[in-house]
Design an enzyme around this catalytic site. Structure first.
Site, PDB file in Angstrom:
ATOM      1  N   ASN A 147      20.541 -25.099  -6.590  1.00 28.89           N
ATOM      2  CA  ASN A 147      20.608 -24.158  -6.121  1.00 28.89           C
ATOM      3  C   ASN A 147      21.345 -23.271  -7.927  1.00 28.89           C
ATOM      4  O   ASN A 147      22.546 -23.150  -7.564  1.00 28.89           O
ATOM      5  CB  ASN A 147      21.376 -23.087  -5.190  1.00 28.89           C
ATOM      6  CG  ASN A 147      20.851 -22.284  -5.311  1.00 28.89           C
ATOM      7  OD1 ASN A 147      20.181 -21.322  -5.637  1.00 28.89           O
ATOM      8  ND2 ASN A 147      21.778 -21.644  -4.250  1.00 28.89           N
ATOM      9  N   LYS A 206      20.943 -20.399  -8.315  1.00 31.88           N
ATOM     10  CA  LYS A 206      20.407 -19.051  -7.857  1.00 31.88           C
ATOM     11  C   LYS A 206      20.182 -17.982  -9.183  1.00 31.88           C
ATOM     12  O   LYS A 206      19.445 -18.513  -9.876  1.00 31.88           O
ATOM     13  CB  LYS A 206      22.178 -18.282  -8.176  1.00 31.88           C
ATOM     14  CG  LYS A 206      23.319 -19.421  -6.743  1.00 31.88           C
ATOM     15  CD  LYS A 206      24.543 -18.525  -6.523  1.00 31.88           C
ATOM     16  CE  LYS A 206      25.312 -20.539  -5.571  1.00 31.88           C
ATOM     17  NZ  LYS A 206      26.305 -19.405  -4.890  1.00 31.88           N
ATOM     18  N   HIS A 250      19.397 -19.067   2.999  1.00 30.14           N
ATOM     19  CA  HIS A 250      20.589 -18.991   1.801  1.00 30.14           C
ATOM     20  C   HIS A 250      21.621 -17.838   2.428  1.00 30.14           C
ATOM     21  O   HIS A 250      21.109 -16.665   3.104  1.00 30.14           O
ATOM     22  CB  HIS A 250      20.860 -18.814   0.568  1.00 30.14           C
ATOM     23  CG  HIS A 250      21.834 -19.680  -0.100  1.00 30.14           C
ATOM     24  ND1 HIS A 250      22.753 -18.499  -0.428  1.00 30.14           N
ATOM     25  CD2 HIS A 250      21.878 -20.683  -0.461  1.00 30.14           C
ATOM     26  CE1 HIS A 250      23.883 -18.959  -1.932  1.00 30.14           C
ATOM     27  NE2 HIS A 250      23.303 -20.388  -1.600  1.00 30.14           N
ATOM     28  N   GLU A 284      23.483 -15.869   0.217  1.00 31.15           N
ATOM     29  CA  GLU A 284      23.438 -15.158  -0.030  1.00 31.15           C
ATOM     30  C   GLU A 284      21.984 -13.970   0.324  1.00 31.15           C
ATOM     31  O   GLU A 284      22.501 -12.497   0.351  1.00 31.15           O
ATOM     32  CB  GLU A 284      23.666 -15.332  -1.440  1.00 31.15           C
ATOM     33  CG  GLU A 284      24.771 -15.716  -1.629  1.00 31.15           C
ATOM     34  CD  GLU A 284      24.749 -17.053  -3.432  1.00 31.15           C
ATOM     35  OE1 GLU A 284      23.945 -16.646  -3.729  1.00 31.15           O
ATOM     36  OE2 GLU A 284      25.757 -17.518  -3.280  1.00 31.15           O
ATOM     37  N   GLU A 333      26.022 -24.897   5.806  1.00 31.99           N
ATOM     38  CA  GLU A 333      26.798 -23.948   4.596  1.00 31.99           C
ATOM     39  C   GLU A 333      28.218 -23.264   4.628  1.00 31.99           C
ATOM     40  O   GLU A 333      27.340 -21.936   4.662  1.00 31.99           O
ATOM     41  CB  GLU A 333      26.195 -24.000   2.762  1.00 31.99           C
ATOM     42  CG  GLU A 333      24.587 -24.782   2.262  1.00 31.99           C
ATOM     43  CD  GLU A 333      24.361 -23.842   0.711  1.00 31.99           C
ATOM     44  OE1 GLU A 333      25.038 -24.702  -0.295  1.00 31.99           O
ATOM     45  OE2 GLU A 333      23.905 -22.536   0.935  1.00 31.99           O
ATOM     46  N   GLY A 348      30.415 -20.811  -3.842  1.00 31.12           N
ATOM     47  CA  GLY A 348      31.123 -20.229  -4.344  1.00 31.12           C
ATOM     48  C   GLY A 348      32.293 -19.875  -4.568  1.00 31.12           C
ATOM     49  O   GLY A 348      33.114 -18.880  -5.299  1.00 31.12           O
ATOM     50  N   SER A 393      30.946 -25.295  -2.651  1.00 35.11           N
ATOM     51  CA  SER A 393      31.960 -26.041  -4.049  1.00 35.11           C
ATOM     52  C   SER A 393      32.198 -27.728  -4.266  1.00 35.11           C
ATOM     53  O   SER A 393      33.386 -27.709  -4.440  1.00 35.11           O
ATOM     54  CB  SER A 393      33.133 -25.550  -3.339  1.00 35.11           C
ATOM     55  OG  SER A 393      33.431 -24.260  -3.354  1.00 35.11           O
TER      56      SER A 393
HETATM   57  C1  PEP Z   1      25.208 -22.709  -2.886  1.00 31.75           C
HETATM   58  O1  PEP Z   1      24.553 -21.869  -3.596  1.00 31.75           O
HETATM   59  O2  PEP Z   1      24.694 -23.204  -2.032  1.00 31.75           O
HETATM   60  C2  PEP Z   1      26.432 -23.146  -3.015  1.00 31.75           C
HETATM   61  C3  PEP Z   1      26.683 -24.121  -2.105  1.00 31.75           C
HETATM   62  O3  PEP Z   1      27.309 -22.719  -3.744  1.00 31.75           O
HETATM   63  P1  PEP Z   1      28.275 -23.858  -4.921  1.00 31.75           P
HETATM   64  O4  PEP Z   1      28.245 -24.878  -4.891  1.00 31.75           O
HETATM   65  O5  PEP Z   1      28.259 -22.581  -6.112  1.00 31.75           O
HETATM   66  O6  PEP Z   1      29.483 -23.534  -3.657  1.00 31.75           O
END
Ligand code: PEP
Length: 252
Positions: free
Chosen positions: A12, A14, A96, A98, A169, A175, A215
């Site tokens: 992803n 973003k 997601h 966000e 997630e 992040g 992460s």
């Molecule tokens: C994501 O955006 O779905 C995500 C898991 O981000 P990150 O790997 O940066 O934590």
């Protein structure tokens, strides 16, 4: 680790990327050292979806990061599943964290988006996951099950589950550099699978892929990938770097 569930890694991006930086990402994605046993999907910003589809090897699919709940109309700034398909996207990420927490999308809207994206013929990566305070209040299952219910209610045909990959997630891990331990991930994936078994069907629960996001890096992906209910990853930050290849190869 299930033999019947094909290992899946999504990237992803973003709201990151310009032609110049995307060309750098395409170099490592188009390399010849990706595990052919991993299903790979990348989600560029929708502006670049068509460009990425045109340049990327065909063994990698392309996803949008979001889509609205109808085909077309007066919804300024949004995009539809029909448009995603039209520019060569096969997948869409929905719900997601966000979208849920920055853009305040509620469960009900995410459910409606799931229903519409399925009817438009896309494959879906719906995301679920609890916030830190919810985990600390022992509400992880309650939150994830409620999010799953809003998704599952909009999957009208049982065969449509074949086009769905659930991303667990935890919001506190996205992040932040704070990855869930393999045990925490396994526990959450197992309980989501049990929820699916009870509320959808045992067969769907056996076959549906549940991937972990939050992460994930080259350094922590291998141990996570060994967990029996972790069927792959949704990767944010690390999907912009060449270490994404190591994550794709986590079971190699
Ligand atoms: C994501 O955006 O779905 C995500 C898991 O981000 P990150 O790997 O940066 O934590």
């Amino acid at each position: 680790m299930s033999e019947q569930r094909h290992f899946f890694v999504g990237g992803n991006w973003k709201m990151n990327g310009t032609y110049a930086s995307i060309d750098e990402i395409l170099k490592f994605l188009n390399g010849d050292n990706l595990d052919p046993k991993t299903e790979i999907v990348v989600a560029p910003p929708s502006l670049y979806l068509s460009y990425v589809r045109g340049k990327l090897n065909k063994n990698i699919s392309v996803a949008a990061q979001n889509a609205y709940k109808v085909e077309k109309g007066a919804f300024t700034g949004d995009i539809s599943p029909t448009q995603i398909k039209d520019v060569g996207g096969d997948w869409v990420i929905l719900g997601h964290s966000e979208r849920r927490h920055v853009f305040k999308e509620p469960n009900e809207l995410i459910g409606e988006k799931v229903g519409h994206a399925l009817s438009a013929g896309l494959k879906l990566i719906p995301c679920i996951g609890e916030k830190l305070e919810e985990r600390e209040a022992n509400k992880t299952e309650e939150v994830c099950f409620c999010q799953m219910k809003a998704i599952a209610e909009n999957v009208k045909d049982i065969n449509d589950w074949k086009r769905i990959v659930i991303a667990y997630e935890p919001v506190w891990a996205i992040g932040t550099g704070k990855v869930a331990t393999p045990q925490q991930a396994q526990e959450a994936h197992h309980s989501v699978r049990q929820w699916i078994s009870k509320n959808v069907s045992p067969d769907v629960a056996k076959c549906v892929r549940i991937i972990y996001g939050g992460s994930v890096t080259a350094g922590n992906c291998r141990e996570l990938a060994q967990q029996p209910d972790v069927d792959g990853f949704l990767v944010g930050g690390a999907s912009l770097k060449s270490e994404f290849v190591d994550i794709i190869n986590a079971r190699k």
